[in-house]
Design an enzyme around this catalytic site. Sequence first.
Site, PDB file in Angstrom:
ATOM      1  N   HIS A 224      36.362   8.739  -9.960  1.00 46.08           N
ATOM      2  CA  HIS A 224      36.462   9.360  -8.637  1.00 46.08           C
ATOM      3  C   HIS A 224      37.787  10.101  -8.555  1.00 46.08           C
ATOM      4  O   HIS A 224      38.854   9.485  -8.613  1.00 46.08           O
ATOM      5  CB  HIS A 224      36.379   8.313  -7.519  1.00 46.08           C
ATOM      6  CG  HIS A 224      34.992   7.964  -7.139  1.00 46.08           C
ATOM      7  ND1 HIS A 224      34.677   7.269  -5.987  1.00 46.08           N
ATOM      8  CD2 HIS A 224      33.806   8.227  -7.738  1.00 46.08           C
ATOM      9  CE1 HIS A 224      33.362   7.118  -5.905  1.00 46.08           C
ATOM     10  NE2 HIS A 224      32.817   7.680  -6.955  1.00 46.08           N
TER      11      HIS A 224
ATOM     12  N   HIS B  10      42.930   4.220  -5.756  1.00 47.48           N
ATOM     13  CA  HIS B  10      42.729   2.792  -5.530  1.00 47.48           C
ATOM     14  C   HIS B  10      43.620   1.899  -6.381  1.00 47.48           C
ATOM     15  O   HIS B  10      43.227   0.791  -6.748  1.00 47.48           O
ATOM     16  CB  HIS B  10      41.257   2.442  -5.781  1.00 47.48           C
ATOM     17  CG  HIS B  10      40.357   2.907  -4.695  1.00 47.48           C
ATOM     18  ND1 HIS B  10      39.067   2.459  -4.536  1.00 47.48           N
ATOM     19  CD2 HIS B  10      40.556   3.782  -3.672  1.00 47.48           C
ATOM     20  CE1 HIS B  10      38.510   3.033  -3.490  1.00 47.48           C
ATOM     21  NE2 HIS B  10      39.398   3.847  -2.951  1.00 47.48           N
TER      22      HIS B  10
ATOM     23  N   ASP C 101      45.722   5.251  -0.792  1.00 55.85           N
ATOM     24  CA  ASP C 101      44.362   5.814  -0.743  1.00 55.85           C
ATOM     25  C   ASP C 101      44.202   6.756   0.446  1.00 55.85           C
ATOM     26  O   ASP C 101      43.366   6.551   1.320  1.00 55.85           O
ATOM     27  CB  ASP C 101      43.346   4.673  -0.661  1.00 55.85           C
ATOM     28  CG  ASP C 101      41.919   5.168  -0.853  1.00 55.85           C
ATOM     29  OD1 ASP C 101      41.726   6.203  -1.494  1.00 55.85           O
ATOM     30  OD2 ASP C 101      40.994   4.501  -0.353  1.00 55.85           O
TER      31      ASP C 101
ATOM     32  N   ASP D 181      38.903   5.014  -9.294  1.00 51.94           N
ATOM     33  CA  ASP D 181      39.229   5.945  -8.215  1.00 51.94           C
ATOM     34  C   ASP D 181      40.725   6.182  -8.249  1.00 51.94           C
ATOM     35  O   ASP D 181      41.516   5.231  -8.229  1.00 51.94           O
ATOM     36  CB  ASP D 181      38.798   5.355  -6.869  1.00 51.94           C
ATOM     37  CG  ASP D 181      38.975   6.325  -5.722  1.00 51.94           C
ATOM     38  OD1 ASP D 181      40.124   6.775  -5.492  1.00 51.94           O
ATOM     39  OD2 ASP D 181      37.987   6.632  -5.031  1.00 51.94           O
TER      40      ASP D 181
ATOM     41  N   LYS E  13      39.431  -1.801  -5.284  1.00 53.86           N
ATOM     42  CA  LYS E  13      40.389  -1.252  -4.340  1.00 53.86           C
ATOM     43  C   LYS E  13      41.557  -2.217  -4.208  1.00 53.86           C
ATOM     44  O   LYS E  13      41.384  -3.433  -4.354  1.00 53.86           O
ATOM     45  CB  LYS E  13      39.737  -1.022  -2.978  1.00 53.86           C
ATOM     46  CG  LYS E  13      40.453   0.005  -2.107  1.00 53.86           C
ATOM     47  CD  LYS E  13      39.556   0.460  -0.968  1.00 53.86           C
ATOM     48  CE  LYS E  13      40.175   1.633  -0.222  1.00 53.86           C
ATOM     49  NZ  LYS E  13      39.285   2.149   0.833  1.00 53.86           N
TER      50      LYS E  13
ATOM     51  N   TRP F 267      30.788  -0.309  -3.829  1.00 56.49           N
ATOM     52  CA  TRP F 267      32.120  -0.658  -3.343  1.00 56.49           C
ATOM     53  C   TRP F 267      32.008  -1.379  -2.009  1.00 56.49           C
ATOM     54  O   TRP F 267      31.300  -0.929  -1.110  1.00 56.49           O
ATOM     55  CB  TRP F 267      32.992   0.587  -3.156  1.00 56.49           C
ATOM     56  CG  TRP F 267      34.250   0.281  -2.404  1.00 56.49           C
ATOM     57  CD1 TRP F 267      35.329  -0.402  -2.877  1.00 56.49           C
ATOM     58  CD2 TRP F 267      34.519   0.576  -1.028  1.00 56.49           C
ATOM     59  NE1 TRP F 267      36.274  -0.539  -1.877  1.00 56.49           N
ATOM     60  CE2 TRP F 267      35.810   0.052  -0.743  1.00 56.49           C
ATOM     61  CE3 TRP F 267      33.811   1.228  -0.012  1.00 56.49           C
ATOM     62  CZ2 TRP F 267      36.392   0.165   0.519  1.00 56.49           C
ATOM     63  CZ3 TRP F 267      34.391   1.340   1.238  1.00 56.49           C
ATOM     64  CH2 TRP F 267      35.674   0.825   1.499  1.00 56.49           C
TER      65      TRP F 267
ATOM     66  N   ASP G 231      36.061  12.470  -4.416  1.00 56.82           N
ATOM     67  CA  ASP G 231      36.024  11.536  -3.289  1.00 56.82           C
ATOM     68  C   ASP G 231      37.273  11.729  -2.437  1.00 56.82           C
ATOM     69  O   ASP G 231      38.330  11.172  -2.732  1.00 56.82           O
ATOM     70  CB  ASP G 231      35.940  10.094  -3.798  1.00 56.82           C
ATOM     71  CG  ASP G 231      35.815   9.082  -2.662  1.00 56.82           C
ATOM     72  OD1 ASP G 231      35.723   9.501  -1.498  1.00 56.82           O
ATOM     73  OD2 ASP G 231      35.807   7.868  -2.960  1.00 56.82           O
TER      74      ASP G 231
ATOM     75  N   ASP H   1      43.237   9.848   0.313  1.00 56.09           N
ATOM     76  CA  ASP H   1      42.083  10.727   0.098  1.00 56.09           C
ATOM     77  C   ASP H   1      42.348  12.174   0.497  1.00 56.09           C
ATOM     78  O   ASP H   1      41.529  12.811   1.163  1.00 56.09           O
ATOM     79  CB  ASP H   1      40.849  10.194   0.844  1.00 56.09           C
ATOM     80  CG  ASP H   1      40.299   8.943   0.187  1.00 56.09           C
ATOM     81  OD1 ASP H   1      40.059   8.980  -1.027  1.00 56.09           O
ATOM     82  OD2 ASP H   1      40.103   7.927   0.878  1.00 56.09           O
TER      83      ASP H   1
ATOM     84  N   GLU I 110      33.284  -0.305  -8.109  1.00 50.10           N
ATOM     85  CA  GLU I 110      34.569   0.282  -7.715  1.00 50.10           C
ATOM     86  C   GLU I 110      35.485  -0.743  -7.066  1.00 50.10           C
ATOM     87  O   GLU I 110      35.074  -1.489  -6.175  1.00 50.10           O
ATOM     88  CB  GLU I 110      34.334   1.438  -6.734  1.00 50.10           C
ATOM     89  CG  GLU I 110      35.601   2.113  -6.266  1.00 50.10           C
ATOM     90  CD  GLU I 110      35.332   3.266  -5.323  1.00 50.10           C
ATOM     91  OE1 GLU I 110      36.300   3.988  -5.000  1.00 50.10           O
ATOM     92  OE2 GLU I 110      34.180   3.460  -4.899  1.00 50.10           O
TER      93      GLU I 110
END
Length: 415
Positions: A283, A259, A291, A256, A224, A183, A323, A293, A222
């Site tokens: 992820h 993302h 994002d 992800d 985004k 990524w 993640d 997280d 990956e």
Amino acid sequence: MYDVQKGYELARELYGSYGVDVDRAIAVCDAVPVSMHCWQGDDVGGFEQADGALTGGIQATGNYPGKAKTPEQLRADIDFANRFIPGVKKINLHASYLESDSFVDRSEIAPEHFEKWADWAVERGYGLDFNPTFFSHPKSENGTLSNADEAIREFWIEHDRRCRRIGSYFAERTGKECVINHWTPDGSKEVPADTIAPRLRLKDSYDRIFAEPAPGVVDALESKVFGIGLESYTAGSHEFCLCYSMSRSDVIPTLDTGHFHPTEMVSAKLSALLAFKQKLLLHVSRPVRWDSDHVVAFDDETRAIMSELVRLNALDRVYIATDYFDASINRIAAWVIGMRNTRKALLEALLEPAETIQTMERSGDSTSRLAWTQEFRAKPFGLVWDYYCAKNNCGVGLEWLDEVKKYESEVTLKR
């Protein structure tokens, strides 16, 4: 604490009346590897630089005391967290977590800088996954693999090549595949006048990187949507990464959960991609605001993802990794909560009579399909989860929380 064994026997009898083999569900759940990200323990700081400052459009918010400051502390924290996390585990490392007595630049990393990680993983039976670190570096400020400066681009190409060699070393040492997630944060605050040139450079960089064989490595790409300071354009967008991985049989897409645009659900994408790719990397995170997280929750989307994987019979086709990085709460508790929720959602999905419901669907009985899927949302899944945790000596309910707080008072707060 209630009688866990008695609760389990009641739940097993109830699920059994619908044709669900609870013991089999537990066995399958326990055997699926979940790759635990190392960067929750130190807010993605790594061990290259003293300040651990983050760049590349990502942030760890909060200033909770007690984060790991050395590789030894980080490994000890992972060990402690894993006491309360059931199931087969891998550990997911970033390249910035190397160990060396002197500074080693990204284009110079080698297996010897991760030997202690490999020794530790082998001793505990863990597999190791890996990530090139394309952020938090002076040469990443204006892009990495898509950079217009050929010298800088070559620097990052060499970094990724070396990461794949380290991945092969991990695979050889552990005897397990090493999934490498590629990524880059390359992008722009405003829309570039030329949007294709960076993507053509990024494509060329990946072509050159993947030209070198890497035994034991699974390469994943990956995407985004954007990063902080890179809001208008990302070279490695979803469309770019998906098209690139579709053009190569040896590269798989990474999905992800944070993302994508807020209205997009990763659970809805799985069957579409699995119709064309043999394997995927997942992820698991929680995007409260895109994002962000946050720690993985036992929420609708996490449960829907695991339900899809089970219904698609794809548990051996999708690599699962976590993640997230929350610096506002106890970091070890964050690991435990998020990892337990990930596997909890998997176990719940395995307790659904998926084959029975799919048979109803194939026969055209949509009424029964809806009735059965809704009925199982209220079944006593928690009794089975508690038994599973007790069986693995991982703490039933919140038993683990007092232990984590004790570790905090005796270890992490004294750092």
